[in-house]
Write a protein that holds these residues in place. Structure first.
Motif, PDB file in Angstrom:
ATOM      1  N   ASN A 167      -2.781   8.246  10.299  1.00 23.93           N
ATOM      2  CA  ASN A 167      -3.722   9.336  10.538  1.00 23.93           C
ATOM      3  C   ASN A 167      -3.613  10.447   9.502  1.00 23.93           C
ATOM      4  O   ASN A 167      -4.358  11.418   9.567  1.00 23.93           O
ATOM      5  N   LEU A 168      -2.702  10.311   8.558  1.00 26.94           N
ATOM      6  CA  LEU A 168      -2.499  11.340   7.537  1.00 26.94           C
ATOM      7  C   LEU A 168      -3.072  10.832   6.213  1.00 26.94           C
ATOM      8  O   LEU A 168      -2.500   9.955   5.584  1.00 26.94           O
ATOM      9  N   HIS A 169      -4.205  11.403   5.794  1.00 30.17           N
ATOM     10  CA  HIS A 169      -4.870  10.868   4.599  1.00 30.17           C
ATOM     11  C   HIS A 169      -4.144  11.226   3.311  1.00 30.17           C
ATOM     12  O   HIS A 169      -4.406  10.628   2.261  1.00 30.17           O
ATOM     13  N   LYS A 170      -3.220  12.186   3.360  1.00 30.33           N
ATOM     14  CA  LYS A 170      -2.461  12.555   2.164  1.00 30.33           C
ATOM     15  C   LYS A 170      -1.051  11.972   2.177  1.00 30.33           C
ATOM     16  O   LYS A 170      -0.201  12.347   1.385  1.00 30.33           O
ATOM     17  N   VAL A 171      -0.819  11.044   3.097  1.00 31.90           N
ATOM     18  CA  VAL A 171       0.483  10.371   3.185  1.00 31.90           C
ATOM     19  C   VAL A 171       0.245   8.867   3.229  1.00 31.90           C
ATOM     20  O   VAL A 171      -0.616   8.392   3.962  1.00 31.90           O
ATOM     21  N   ASP A 172       0.990   8.141   2.415  1.00 33.97           N
ATOM     22  CA  ASP A 172       0.880   6.691   2.409  1.00 33.97           C
ATOM     23  C   ASP A 172       2.279   6.103   2.453  1.00 33.97           C
ATOM     24  O   ASP A 172       3.232   6.696   1.931  1.00 33.97           O
ATOM     25  N   VAL A 173       2.398   4.941   3.080  1.00 34.67           N
ATOM     26  CA  VAL A 173       3.701   4.279   3.208  1.00 34.67           C
ATOM     27  C   VAL A 173       3.590   2.869   2.634  1.00 34.67           C
ATOM     28  O   VAL A 173       2.698   2.112   3.000  1.00 34.67           O
ATOM     29  N   ILE A 174       4.475   2.530   1.709  1.00 33.66           N
ATOM     30  CA  ILE A 174       4.517   1.178   1.151  1.00 33.66           C
ATOM     31  C   ILE A 174       5.967   0.732   1.050  1.00 33.66           C
ATOM     32  O   ILE A 174       6.886   1.556   1.077  1.00 33.66           O
ATOM     33  N   ASP A 175       6.146  -0.583   0.933  1.00 31.16           N
ATOM     34  CA  ASP A 175       7.514  -1.073   0.747  1.00 31.16           C
ATOM     35  C   ASP A 175       7.833  -1.136  -0.740  1.00 31.16           C
ATOM     36  O   ASP A 175       6.963  -0.937  -1.595  1.00 31.16           O
ATOM     37  N   ALA A 176       9.095  -1.420  -1.049  1.00 29.47           N
ATOM     38  CA  ALA A 176       9.546  -1.411  -2.446  1.00 29.47           C
ATOM     39  C   ALA A 176       8.801  -2.431  -3.300  1.00 29.47           C
ATOM     40  O   ALA A 176       8.553  -2.206  -4.482  1.00 29.47           O
ATOM     41  N   GLN A 177       8.417  -3.558  -2.704  1.00 29.20           N
ATOM     42  CA  GLN A 177       7.699  -4.583  -3.450  1.00 29.20           C
ATOM     43  C   GLN A 177       6.271  -4.161  -3.784  1.00 29.20           C
ATOM     44  O   GLN A 177       5.690  -4.645  -4.741  1.00 29.20           O
ATOM     45  N   GLY A 178       5.721  -3.251  -3.002  1.00 30.64           N
ATOM     46  CA  GLY A 178       4.331  -2.840  -3.201  1.00 30.64           C
ATOM     47  C   GLY A 178       4.158  -1.661  -4.143  1.00 30.64           C
ATOM     48  O   GLY A 178       3.029  -1.212  -4.369  1.00 30.64           O
ATOM     49  N   VAL A 179       5.240  -1.150  -4.719  1.00 29.25           N
ATOM     50  CA  VAL A 179       5.144  -0.011  -5.630  1.00 29.25           C
ATOM     51  C   VAL A 179       4.347  -0.406  -6.865  1.00 29.25           C
ATOM     52  O   VAL A 179       4.588  -1.446  -7.467  1.00 29.25           O
ATOM     53  N   ASN A 180       3.400   0.431  -7.250  1.00 30.14           N
ATOM     54  CA  ASN A 180       2.551   0.146  -8.406  1.00 30.14           C
ATOM     55  C   ASN A 180       2.232   1.443  -9.140  1.00 30.14           C
ATOM     56  O   ASN A 180       2.415   2.541  -8.588  1.00 30.14           O
ATOM     57  N   PRO A 181       1.747   1.360 -10.378  1.00 27.35           N
ATOM     58  CA  PRO A 181       1.483   2.578 -11.163  1.00 27.35           C
ATOM     59  C   PRO A 181       0.483   3.522 -10.502  1.00 27.35           C
ATOM     60  O   PRO A 181       0.669   4.739 -10.509  1.00 27.35           O
ATOM     61  N   LEU A 182      -0.575   2.970  -9.912  1.00 24.26           N
ATOM     62  CA  LEU A 182      -1.619   3.807  -9.316  1.00 24.26           C
ATOM     63  C   LEU A 182      -1.094   4.615  -8.142  1.00 24.26           C
ATOM     64  O   LEU A 182      -1.412   5.797  -7.991  1.00 24.26           O
TER      65      LEU A 182
END
Length: 205
Positions: A167-182
């Motif tokens: 519900n927080l549009h300025k917060v995103d959660v990803i795992d270590a494998q999903g880290v990318n430049p963008l």
């Protein structure tokens, strides 16, 4: 080797050793730009398609004879100027991918992480544990670090953290494998757990 501070709500608590090759690299703007553009281009679907005059059905017969009718000569009723005709410069499916080799990609990732560390925008924390999948709980947790907008990187995304962040549009959660430049350049702060930090570092060696 170099050290990064581990942050807690009460201030710094110890340090974690990381490779200077990964977190002490000089920033290369052109390389980072190329990596980000390449990542965005690869995400484009490229499935847009229109029919040209060869692809539309019909139009095999000459609509009227060449001379004597008083009308402009026409060889097919499926030309671009006709109703139901083909599109003049019809879009076709295409691949937007831009090649960037693995060495360049990893170098760009190291540049971004190094710049985040230099600007104190990389916050290293202990594993994040939320008691319930509540947005309020995550907001309270981030407020302890004086953070409102952040990319949260964990070794594995647990259900509570994922649901609390939706519900927080300025917060995103990803795992270590999903880290990318963008994702890294798209947030003002990057909050990463110690375990995820080690995993990312191993992938970029």
């Amino acid at each position: 080797m170099m050290e990064l501070s581990i942050s807690t709500p009460k201030g710094a608590k110890g340090t974690v050793e990381v490779s200077e090759l990964t977190f002490g690299k000089e920033f290369n703007q052109d390389l980072v730009h190329q990596a980000v553009v390449s990542y965005q281009a690869a995400a484009r679907q490229g499935s847009k398609a229109q029919k040209n005059r060869a692809a539309v059905s019909g139009g095999g017969a000459k609509p009227w004879k060449q001379k004597g009718s008083g009308r402009a000569r026409a060889g097919t009723s499926r030309g671009p100027i006709w109703r139901s005709g083909g599109v003049t410069f019809a879009a076709q499916p295409r691949n937007y991918e831009q090649k960037i080799n693995r060495k360049m990609y990893r170098a760009a990732m190291r540049c971004i992480l190094s710049e985040l560390a230099r600007q104190d925008r990389l916050i290293v924390v202990e594993p994040i544990q939320l008691d319930a999948p509540k947005t309020k709980g995550l907001i309270s947790y981030l407020a302890q670090f004086d953070v409102a907008e952040a990319l949260i990187v964990t070794e594995e995304v647990n259900a509570n953290l994922y649901l609390a962040s939706r519900n927080l549009h300025k917060v995103d959660v990803i795992d270590a494998q999903g880290v990318n430049p963008l994702s890294l350049v798209g947030f003002d702060r990057v909050m990463i757990t110690v375990d995820a930090l080690k995993k990312v570092e191993e992938a970029l060696v």
